[in-house]
Design a protein around this motif. Structure first.
Motif, PDB file in Angstrom:
ATOM      1  N   TYR A 119      44.367  33.606  32.110  1.00  0.00           N
ATOM      2  CA  TYR A 119      45.366  33.448  33.178  1.00  0.00           C
ATOM      3  C   TYR A 119      46.246  32.214  32.955  1.00  0.00           C
ATOM      4  CZ  TYR A 119      42.550  36.933  35.650  1.00  0.00           C
ATOM      5  OH  TYR A 119      41.867  38.093  36.010  1.00  0.00           O
ATOM      6  N   ASP A 269      42.267  32.520  40.142  1.00  0.00           N
ATOM      7  CA  ASP A 269      43.684  32.660  39.799  1.00  0.00           C
ATOM      8  C   ASP A 269      44.513  33.016  41.025  1.00  0.00           C
ATOM      9  OD1 ASP A 269      45.990  32.902  38.001  1.00  0.00           O
ATOM     10  OD2 ASP A 269      45.810  35.053  38.375  1.00  0.00           O
ATOM     11  N   LYS A 273      47.676  30.545  41.714  1.00  0.00           N
ATOM     12  CA  LYS A 273      48.931  30.898  41.075  1.00  0.00           C
ATOM     13  C   LYS A 273      50.151  30.693  41.994  1.00  0.00           C
ATOM     14  CE  LYS A 273      48.478  35.926  41.805  1.00  0.00           C
ATOM     15  NZ  LYS A 273      48.335  37.196  41.082  1.00  0.00           N
TER      16      LYS A 273
END
Length: 273
Positions: A119, A269, A273
């Protein structure tokens, strides 16, 4: 014993890493489960508060912004291992322990590292022994490692990855089924300054755990057991979002624990993010 603080270059197999899918049916399937125990809650996140602190809504609200997304993973108990399986047989060097780090929680840390790297996160995974040759002093040993790494790798997210050492019940394997895959359940252990040690940022650490677990409850309900809030510090004064994550217990297999790292990385993630 060689100590390594860097991941080796990716093999072809690692470059084809399978990432977690979402929208999967999730179900806890633990045999002979240990009764779930908690005394505080934030939304769907359950907390077992073992301190005398009264947890207010403000203390539980995960109103944090994660700016430094570097991640440091290490293992205070590097030799903790699981139930041997056909895929991962190993030679024990103690009760659910082995010095072969290919079969311990350290290997689980490698899996989490590989997943998070997919990621785009910068992850340092330290694979030093901290509980061998002597188990005593493990936390003193791992503190030296973390403080040394932080001098050159500034990280807010610091994960001490363990296996749950719940008694001697070899049949206890906290397991959740996500889609068609069996995964070991995960548990945050968050330390405080209730034991008297300097630890001003423990509430930030707790907010981070709640933020991760709240997202996990949305995506893969049952992946986590209740957060354990303790009086001990567990070296978590070293970071803004430092924590212990316990993956599985003695009854789980290594493959179940490796699989759960795929889902943990996906959840992390989502919140970063």
């Amino acid at each position: 014993i060689e100590e390594s603080t860097e991941e080796p270059e990716k093999t072809e197999e690692e470059q084809n890493v399978e990432l977690a899918e979402t929208e999967q049916e999730t179900q806890v399937i633990t045999n002979n489960p240990v009764a779930e125990n908690y005394n505080a809650q934030y939304g769907n996140v359950k907390i077992k508060n073992q301190t005398d602190y009264q947890l207010t809504q403000e203390m539980l609200t995960p109103d944090i912004t994660i700016e430094n997304k570097n991640i440091l993973i290490f293992h205070t108990h590097s030799c903790e291992s699981y139930t041997a399986s056909e895929q991962y047989p190993y030679t024990p060097t103690g009760n659910f322990r082995t010095t072969d780090l290919n079969f311990t929680v350290t290997r689980v840390g490698t899996e989490l590292t590989t997943q998070l790297q997919q990621y785009g996160y910068n992850v340092i995974h330290d694979t030093s022994y901290h509980d061998y040759p002597s188990y005593n002093g493990s936390y003193t040993n791992s503190l030296k490692t973390v403080e040394s790494l932080l001098q050159t790798n500034q990280s807010d997210i610091i994960i001490d990855l363990h296996r749950d050492a719940i008694g001697s019940r070899s049949d206890y394997a906290p397991t959740v089924k996500i889609g068609d895959e069996e995964c070991a359940q995960i548990m945050f252990v968050i330390g405080t300054n209730a034991g008297g040690l300097y630890h001003p940022n423990w509430n930030q650490n707790l907010k981070f755990a709640i933020k991760v677990q709240a997202k996990a409850e949305e995506m893969y309900p049952g992946l986590f057991k209740p957060i354990m809030l303790t009086e001990s510090r567990y070296n978590q004064h070293t970071g803004k979002y430092a924590n212990i994550i316990e993956v599985g217990a003695t009854g789980n297999t290594l493959e179940q624990c490796l699989t759960s790292m795929k889902y943990l990385a996906k959840v992390m993630d989502e919140i970063m993010k």
